[in-house]
Design an enzyme around this catalytic site. Structure first.
Site, PDB file in Angstrom:
ATOM      1  N   GLU A 253       0.748  -1.192   0.049  1.00  0.00           N
ATOM      2  CA  GLU A 253      -0.116   0.098   0.117  1.00  0.00           C
ATOM      3  C   GLU A 253       1.059   1.104   0.036  1.00  0.00           C
ATOM      4  O   GLU A 253       1.231   1.629   1.037  1.00  0.00           O
ATOM      5  CB  GLU A 253      -0.960  -0.146   1.317  1.00  0.00           C
ATOM      6  CG  GLU A 253      -1.800  -1.120   1.402  1.00  0.00           C
ATOM      7  CD  GLU A 253      -3.032  -0.920   0.642  1.00  0.00           C
ATOM      8  OE1 GLU A 253      -3.148   0.099  -0.160  1.00  0.00           O
ATOM      9  OE2 GLU A 253      -3.840  -1.949   0.410  1.00  0.00           O
ATOM     10  N   CYS A 287      -2.583   9.344   2.162  1.00  0.00           N
ATOM     11  CA  CYS A 287      -2.179   8.544   0.798  1.00  0.00           C
ATOM     12  C   CYS A 287      -2.869   8.973  -0.135  1.00  0.00           C
ATOM     13  O   CYS A 287      -2.972   8.957  -1.215  1.00  0.00           O
ATOM     14  CB  CYS A 287      -1.973   7.006   1.137  1.00  0.00           C
ATOM     15  SG  CYS A 287      -3.467   6.277   1.820  1.00  0.00           S
TER      16      CYS A 287
HETATM   17  P1  NAD Z   1       7.900   5.304   4.550  1.00  0.00           P
HETATM   18  O1  NAD Z   1       8.073   4.383   3.476  1.00  0.00           O
HETATM   19  O2  NAD Z   1       9.235   6.395   4.940  1.00  0.00           O
HETATM   20  O3  NAD Z   1       8.039   4.514   5.853  1.00  0.00           O
HETATM   21  C1  NAD Z   1       7.006   3.268   6.146  1.00  0.00           C
HETATM   22  C2  NAD Z   1       7.314   2.083   6.903  1.00  0.00           C
HETATM   23  O4  NAD Z   1       8.191   1.261   6.207  1.00  0.00           O
HETATM   24  C3  NAD Z   1       8.197   2.575   8.246  1.00  0.00           C
HETATM   25  O5  NAD Z   1       7.632   1.798   9.393  1.00  0.00           O
HETATM   26  C4  NAD Z   1       9.479   2.194   7.933  1.00  0.00           C
HETATM   27  O6  NAD Z   1      10.447   1.945   9.098  1.00  0.00           O
HETATM   28  C5  NAD Z   1       9.702   1.242   6.974  1.00  0.00           C
HETATM   29  N1  NAD Z   1      10.444   0.896   6.119  1.00  0.00           N
HETATM   30  C6  NAD Z   1      11.373   1.808   5.279  1.00  0.00           C
HETATM   31  N2  NAD Z   1      11.952   1.364   4.757  1.00  0.00           N
HETATM   32  C7  NAD Z   1      12.162   0.065   4.750  1.00  0.00           C
HETATM   33  C8  NAD Z   1      12.542  -1.434   4.120  1.00  0.00           C
HETATM   34  N3  NAD Z   1      13.757  -0.998   3.109  1.00  0.00           N
HETATM   35  N4  NAD Z   1      12.396  -2.332   4.694  1.00  0.00           N
HETATM   36  C9  NAD Z   1      11.628  -2.658   5.689  1.00  0.00           C
HETATM   37  N5  NAD Z   1      10.725  -1.518   6.133  1.00  0.00           N
HETATM   38  C10 NAD Z   1      11.094  -0.368   5.715  1.00  0.00           C
HETATM   39  O7  NAD Z   1       6.679   6.039   4.796  1.00  0.00           O
HETATM   40  P2  NAD Z   1       6.083   7.376   5.717  1.00  0.00           P
HETATM   41  O8  NAD Z   1       7.122   8.472   5.497  1.00  0.00           O
HETATM   42  O9  NAD Z   1       6.005   6.744   7.133  1.00  0.00           O
HETATM   43  O10 NAD Z   1       4.422   7.373   5.045  1.00  0.00           O
HETATM   44  C11 NAD Z   1       4.366   8.200   3.949  1.00  0.00           C
HETATM   45  C12 NAD Z   1       4.039   7.535   2.643  1.00  0.00           C
HETATM   46  O11 NAD Z   1       3.300   6.403   3.023  1.00  0.00           O
HETATM   47  C13 NAD Z   1       3.584   8.311   1.671  1.00  0.00           C
HETATM   48  O12 NAD Z   1       4.114   7.984   0.471  1.00  0.00           O
HETATM   49  C14 NAD Z   1       1.917   7.717   1.637  1.00  0.00           C
HETATM   50  O13 NAD Z   1       1.289   7.885   0.426  1.00  0.00           O
HETATM   51  C15 NAD Z   1       2.335   6.122   2.056  1.00  0.00           C
HETATM   52  N6  NAD Z   1       1.114   5.688   2.525  1.00  0.00           N
HETATM   53  C16 NAD Z   1       0.195   4.969   1.682  1.00  0.00           C
HETATM   54  C17 NAD Z   1      -0.867   4.569   2.171  1.00  0.00           C
HETATM   55  C18 NAD Z   1      -1.833   3.314   1.387  1.00  0.00           C
HETATM   56  O14 NAD Z   1      -2.767   2.990   2.034  1.00  0.00           O
HETATM   57  N7  NAD Z   1      -1.530   3.199   0.058  1.00  0.00           N
HETATM   58  C19 NAD Z   1      -1.313   4.612   3.502  1.00  0.00           C
HETATM   59  C20 NAD Z   1      -0.493   5.548   4.373  1.00  0.00           C
HETATM   60  C21 NAD Z   1       0.420   5.886   3.738  1.00  0.00           C
END
Ligand code: NAD
Length: 499
Positions: A253, A287
Site C-alpha cells: 500500500e 495517501c
Molecule cells: P516510509 O516509506 O518512510 O516508511 C513506512 C514504513 O516502512 C516505516 O515503518 C519504515 O520504518 C518502513 N521501512 C522503510 N524502509 C524499509 C525497508 N527497506 N524495509 C522494511 N521496512 C522499511 O513512509 P512514511 O513517510 O512513514 O509514510 C508516508 C508514505 O506512505 C506516503 O508515500 C504515503 O502515500 C504512504 N501511505 C500509503 C498508504 C496506502 O494505503 N496506500 C497509507 C498510508 C501512507
C-alpha cells in the site's frame, strides 16, 4: 492531559517510554515526548518463532470464536476512543476530529471482521468427471508481518490485524519509527481484550519497535507468510522484490497522486467541499490526499477564486485545539521536501499561492505551513511526484478525454474522483477506459474511504488491497479439493493411461 498520563490510562507501562534509544517528538511543537526502547534484528527472529507457535494453536480455534476476540477488541476501542484518538493527534499531528476518526475506523473494521468470522466461505465447483465434486477451502496463512507508515499510525495496523486474526493468523507489527507510542498503546489495548477473552495463545499480536533494519529483518524472514507494507513507493520498491525473492507474499500500500476532475457541469459547492477536505485535511499527509485538480477552463477561474478564499481562511494551528483545520507537518524533512517541490514547481512555470511556514514564533520546532495552491501550465515532472505535504496542483482542460488522460498519466494509481452532473462523463470515468486507479469516485472526493470496500491502488501504489470486500482472501491460503465418490478413477481431460 500530559502524554505520560494518557499513556498510563491506555495501559502502556511507564518504564517502556523512558530511557530508550528512540527519541519520539510530537509534531505539535517538535519537543521530545518519550524515549522508547528499540528491538534489535535478533529480536525479530524470536518474535517470529513465538508468532509461529501462536498461529499453530490459533488456526484450530473455530473462526467465529476468533471473531469473539476481535469483537472484544472493538469494545475496548470504543471505551478508549477519545484517549487513543488524542494520542494519535499528539504523536502524528492530526486534528482531534481526525485522530478520533482514525480510531472509529479501527472500531468499524473490528465490526466488519466479526461478521466476516462467520463468512469465510469457498466455492463448490462442477467437476467434469462423474461421481466427483470440487470445492475450495480457505485456511489460515501463518505469521503476518505488518509494516506501517506514520500518517495512519493505528488504523492501518487494525485493518490488517482484525482480518488476519479472524482468518486464523498471528501478527507482528513494525510501526513507523515516528509513531511508536500509538503502537504501544494499541498493543496494551489489545492485551486488555485478550484478558477478557481468556484462552487465546500467547503472542498472537506483537509489536517490534525499530527502524528500517527491523523492518528488513521481518521482510526477509522465511516464516513470515505475508508482509503487508504501507509507506512510500521507495520503501515498496525495496520490500516487494525482497519478499518475492523468498517466494513470500506481499501486500503493498504505497504512495498516491490523486486527482479530481471538475467538469463544466460540476456542482461547484460539492466540488469545493471535496477538494478542501481532500487537499488540506491531515495537512496533506494522507495517501489519498487530493494533489491534483484538473478543471474545465469554463469553471477554472471561479473554482480558483473560491479555493484561494477558502485556503486563506482555513485555521492553521495546534491539532489539539478545537477549531483547527490544518495541523503541522510531521517534521522538518517533510517541510524541506515541500519547499523543494514548490521551488521546482515555480521553475516549471507554476504560480504558487501559499506554501510558507507559519506560527514559527509560537512553535520554533513545529512545522506549520499555509497549504499551497499551485497553478500549473501543464502536468510537468513535479506534479507527477508525490510530495507528502499540502500542495494542490491545479491544471485546466478543454477536452474531456484530455482530462482523463492527464488523470491517468502519473506513475501512481491510488484514488481519483470526478465532479460532474453529466452521466456520460461520470460513467466513462468509471469504465475500463476511464480512471486507472484502485479507487474511482463520482461527486465525492479522493480521501476518506469507508472500510467496507477494498482499499488500495494500482501501478506504483503497489496493487495491494486491504480492509473490506474480499480483501480477507490475502490473509488465507486457498486449497482446491477434488473428492471422488465413484467406484472408478477417471482422469481429467479424458486421458487414458495404461488401460
Ligand atoms: P516510509 O516509506 O518512510 O516508511 C513506512 C514504513 O516502512 C516505516 O515503518 C519504515 O520504518 C518502513 N521501512 C522503510 N524502509 C524499509 C525497508 N527497506 N524495509 C522494511 N521496512 C522499511 O513512509 P512514511 O513517510 O512513514 O509514510 C508516508 C508514505 O506512505 C506516503 O508515500 C504515503 O502515500 C504512504 N501511505 C500509503 C498508504 C496506502 O494505503 N496506500 C497509507 C498510508 C501512507
Amino acid at each position: 492531559m500530559q502524554t505520560a498520563e494518557l499513556l498510563e490510562k491506555l495501559g502502556v507501562d511507564a518504564a517502556s517510554i523512558r530511557g530508550g534509544s528512540l527519541s519520539v517528538a510530537s509534531p505539535v511543537d517538535g519537543q521530545e515526548i518519550a524515549r522508547v526502547a528499540q528491538h534489535s534484528v535478533a529480536d525479530v527472529a524470536t518474535a517470529v518463532s513465538r508468532a509461529k507457535q501462536a498461529y499453530t494453536a490459533w488456526r484450530s480455534v473455530p473462526a467465529p470464536r476468533r471473531g469473539e476476540l476481535v469483537r472484544l477488541f472493538g469494545e475496548v476501542l470504543r471505551e478508549e476512543k477519545e484517549n487513543l484518538g488524542k494520542l494519535v493527534s499528539i504523536e502524528a499531528g492530526k486534528i482531534l476530529a481526525e485522530g478520533a476518526g482514525e480510531v472509529q475506523e479501527m472500531i468499524d473494521i473490528c465490526d466488519f471482521a466479526v461478521g466476516l468470522s462467520r463468512q469465510l466461505y469457498g466455492l463448490t465447483i462442477a467437476s467434469e468427471r462423474p461421481g466427483h465434486r470440487m470445492m475450495e477451502t480457505w485456511h489460515p496463512l501463518g505469521v503476518i508481518g505488518v509494516i506501517s507508515a506514520f500518517n495512519f499510525p493505528v488504523a492501518v495496523w487494525s485493518w490488517n490485524t482484525a482480518l488476519a486474526l479472524v482468518c486464523g493468523n498471528a501478527v507482528i507489527w513494525k510501526p513507523s519509527e515516528k509513531t511508536p507510542l500509538t503502537a504501544l498503546a494499541c498493543q496494551a489495548l489489545f492485551e486488555r481484550a485478550l484478558k477478557r477473552f481468556g484462552d487465546a495463545p500467547a503472542d498472537l499480536s506483537q509489536v517490534l519497535i525499530g527502524e528500517r533494519d527491523v523492518g528488513e529483518a521481518l521482510v526477509d524472514n522465511h516464516d513470515v507468510a505475508l508482509v503487508s507494507a504501507t509507506g512510500s513507493t521507495r520503501m515498496g520498491k525495496e520490500v516487494g522484490p525482497r519478499v518475492a525473492a523468498r517466494f513470500g507474499r506481499s501486500l503493498l500500500e504505497l504512495g498516491g497522486n490523486n486527482a479530481i476532475i471538475v467538469s463544466e457541469s460540476a456542482d461547484l459547492n460539492l466540488a469545493m467541499r471535496g477538494i478542501l477536505f481532500g487537499a488540506i485535511g491531515t495537512a496533506g499527509q494522507r495517501c489519498t490526499t487530493t494533489r491534483r485538480v484538473i478543471v474545465h477552463e469554463s469553471v477554472a477561474d471561479e473554482l480558483l477564486k473560491r479555493l484561494r478564499k477558502a485556503y486563506d481562511s482555513a485555521v492553521i494551528g495546534s491539532p489539539l485545539e478545537t477549531g483547527t483545520l490544518v495541523g503541522p507537518l510531521i517534521d522538518k524533512d517533510s517541510f524541506d521536501a515541500m519547499q523543494t517541490a514548490l521551488k521546482n514547481a515555480r521553475e516549471q512555470g507554476g504560480t504558487v499561492h501559499g506554501g510558507e511556514r507559519v506560527l514559527q514564533d509560537k512553535y520554533p520546532n513545529g512545522y506549520y505551513v499555509k497549504p499551497a495552491i499551485v497553478e500549473m501550465p501543464e502536468q510537468s515532472s513535479v506534479v507527477k511526484h508525490e510530495t507528502f505535504a499540502p500542495i494542490l496542483y491545479v491544471m485546466r482542460y478543454t477536452d474531456f478525454q484530455t482530462a482523463v488522460d492527464m488523470q491517468n498519466d502519473v506513475p501512481q494509481g491510488l484514488s481519483s474522483a470526478i465532479f460532474s452532473n453529466d452521466l456520460r462523463e461520470a460513467e466513462f470515468f468509471l469504465s475500463a477506459n476511464g480512471s486507472d486507479c484502485g479507487i474511482a469516485n463520482v461527486n465525492i472526493g479522493t480521501s476518506g474511504a469507508e472500510i467496507g470496500g477494498a482499499f488500495g491502488g494500482e501501478k506504483e501504489t503497489g496493487g495491494g488491497r486491504e480492509s473490506g470486500s474480499d480483501a480477507w482472501k490475502v490473509y488465507m491460503r486457498r486449497a482446491t479439493n477434488t473428492i471422488n465418490y465413484s467406484r472408478e478413477l477417471p482422469l481429467a481431460q479424458g486421458i487414458q493411461f495404461g488401460d
